[in-house]
Design a protein around this motif. Sequence first.
Motif, PDB file in Angstrom:
ATOM      1  N   GLU A  31       0.851  -1.193   0.000  1.00 49.36           N
ATOM      2  CA  GLU A  31       0.000   0.000   0.000  1.00 49.36           C
ATOM      3  C   GLU A  31       0.888   1.244   0.000  1.00 49.36           C
ATOM      4  O   GLU A  31       1.974   1.242   0.584  1.00 49.36           O
ATOM      5  N   TRP A  32       0.413   2.285  -0.677  1.00 49.63           N
ATOM      6  CA  TRP A  32       1.158   3.536  -0.746  1.00 49.63           C
ATOM      7  C   TRP A  32       0.195   4.723  -0.664  1.00 49.63           C
ATOM      8  O   TRP A  32      -0.982   4.614  -1.032  1.00 49.63           O
ATOM      9  N   PHE A  33       0.727   5.858  -0.224  1.00 46.31           N
ATOM     10  CA  PHE A  33       0.035   7.120  -0.410  1.00 46.31           C
ATOM     11  C   PHE A  33       0.324   7.615  -1.825  1.00 46.31           C
ATOM     12  O   PHE A  33       1.338   7.258  -2.432  1.00 46.31           O
ATOM     13  N   ARG A  94      -8.436   1.233  -4.314  1.00 45.86           N
ATOM     14  CA  ARG A  94      -8.301   2.557  -3.709  1.00 45.86           C
ATOM     15  C   ARG A  94      -8.855   2.498  -2.291  1.00 45.86           C
ATOM     16  O   ARG A  94      -9.925   1.944  -2.048  1.00 45.86           O
ATOM     17  N   GLU A  95      -8.134   3.089  -1.371  1.00 45.92           N
ATOM     18  CA  GLU A  95      -8.490   3.050   0.036  1.00 45.92           C
ATOM     19  C   GLU A  95      -9.179   4.356   0.445  1.00 45.92           C
ATOM     20  O   GLU A  95      -9.186   5.337  -0.305  1.00 45.92           O
ATOM     21  N   GLN A  99      -5.245   6.318  -0.536  1.00 42.59           N
ATOM     22  CA  GLN A  99      -4.135   5.376  -0.709  1.00 42.59           C
ATOM     23  C   GLN A  99      -4.496   4.367  -1.808  1.00 42.59           C
ATOM     24  O   GLN A  99      -5.675   4.128  -2.099  1.00 42.59           O
ATOM     25  N   GLU A 101      -3.571   0.314  -3.185  1.00 41.15           N
ATOM     26  CA  GLU A 101      -3.013  -0.962  -2.733  1.00 41.15           C
ATOM     27  C   GLU A 101      -2.989  -1.945  -3.880  1.00 41.15           C
ATOM     28  O   GLU A 101      -3.967  -2.056  -4.637  1.00 41.15           O
ATOM     29  N   LEU A 135       4.063   7.476  -5.994  1.00 43.22           N
ATOM     30  CA  LEU A 135       3.777   6.593  -4.866  1.00 43.22           C
ATOM     31  C   LEU A 135       4.720   6.940  -3.721  1.00 43.22           C
ATOM     32  O   LEU A 135       5.919   7.111  -3.922  1.00 43.22           O
ATOM     33  N   ASP A 141       0.981   9.116   6.717  1.00 38.23           N
ATOM     34  CA  ASP A 141       1.218  10.258   5.834  1.00 38.23           C
ATOM     35  C   ASP A 141       1.999  11.294   6.625  1.00 38.23           C
ATOM     36  O   ASP A 141       1.515  11.793   7.641  1.00 38.23           O
ATOM     37  N   ALA A 178      -0.728   3.391   6.025  1.00 41.16           N
ATOM     38  CA  ALA A 178      -0.530   2.446   4.926  1.00 41.16           C
ATOM     39  C   ALA A 178       0.389   1.329   5.418  1.00 41.16           C
ATOM     40  O   ALA A 178       1.189   1.522   6.334  1.00 41.16           O
TER      41      ALA A 178
END
Length: 447
Positions: A31-33, A94-95, A99, A101, A135, A141, A178
């Motif tokens: 997972e990433w921002f 999408r989170e 975020q 994933e 990413l 965050d 994340a």
Amino acid sequence: MTPLTESTAESHLLGICFKIGPPTLTGVEAEWFVHDARCPGLPVDPGRIAEALAALPDGPVPPDTPAPPDGQAPPVQPLPAETPLLPAGARLTREPGGQVELSSPPAEDPARCAEDLLRDQALLRTALATQGLRLTGTGTDPHPRERRMQLAQPRYQAMEKHFDRTGPWGRIMMCGTASVQVNVDAGTASGPHALADRWRLAHLLGPVLVAAFANSPLLDGRPTGHRSTRQLVWSRMDPSRTLAPSLDEDPREAYARYVLDAEVLCVRRPAGQPWTAPAGLTFRQWLRGAGERPPSAADLDYHRTTLFPPVRPRGHLELRMIDAQPGEGWLAPLALVTALLDDPVAADAARAALEPLGCPNGTRPPRTELWRRAATLALTDPQLRRATLACFGAADQALGRRPGAQRLRTALTDFAERYPARGRCPADDQLDALRAGADPVSQEPSR
């Protein structure tokens, strides 16, 4: 339709939470921002993310979900903004806070799992770059920004309502954290891959995974005093769904009780109606008639998806305590976890290194003193550092015995030399950058 009772609910859970069999499959979720490449501190318009993701190529079509029998609750909705599979098989989600994933398909070899996800990650990186986005792999965050829900699905609206009753931590978790999650098979009934032993080892390994991969020292742009602030957030949320179940007994029976005694987070209702659950209602109470309608097996299965213990059994074991990592940094936890859990010699070495730290019984993870030390001190704690170095060494030897694992072994070795060998973790890089007046989280590197 046969009514669901406490007895039938427990039997159902005993049969589906842990699938018994030799460990053969591996998966990873990274997972990433998503940040603006030039001005990472600015909020990103969700439309930019959506436009970038719309340009991704499709992969194989996922199998359809069969409809439930007549009279049962509606089928579980798919995760929000879930795309078709990407070319190498990863599912993109999408989170709530924006975020993204990538979830790999199960693979028969960790190396194959890694190669497939790397291919799809490269496509994702390129697609976001066309919109000037990047990413960012970090457990929280690091930039101060409004925590705004970007998804309006009833599941997340109900989650927000539930968690807001007890403070800001649930909203921070949904919009501001994340992770990396490694998935391994549950194990066999007995023998070198026995379920009970793998379950216990996964929990014993938790503090090492928290400390070694701690990568969230900032919240709202300021240091929190924790190298894994993400663990701090999880430790302050609803304990009925974030603590580990009892580790003193059979994992299947303990987890079945855990599920039934957890508070209900949402009750699925027809379109247009909120899914908010009554405050304090556990699933066991719902079974005993406290809800607005009798619960079904589909309700129970959905309830399981709203529980977030450090190790979540979903047929397989999902290890959830690892902070998100920059770039391809998820390779190192994938290598470490699969080597230690699937190689019997490495598993024995890890147990020998971890048992002196104390088994997390009584007070359950992540609220034990050891887990708090891991989140706060990480590898500046001498005991955790010794155990971590021993686990990395055992994993390195295991990967040397596994054909085709050179890329994973290199990733693990590079990480070990950069961090555990020096008593550091990725969070220390963020703190160093902050002290130097630089962006605490740099552009995700590409290869």
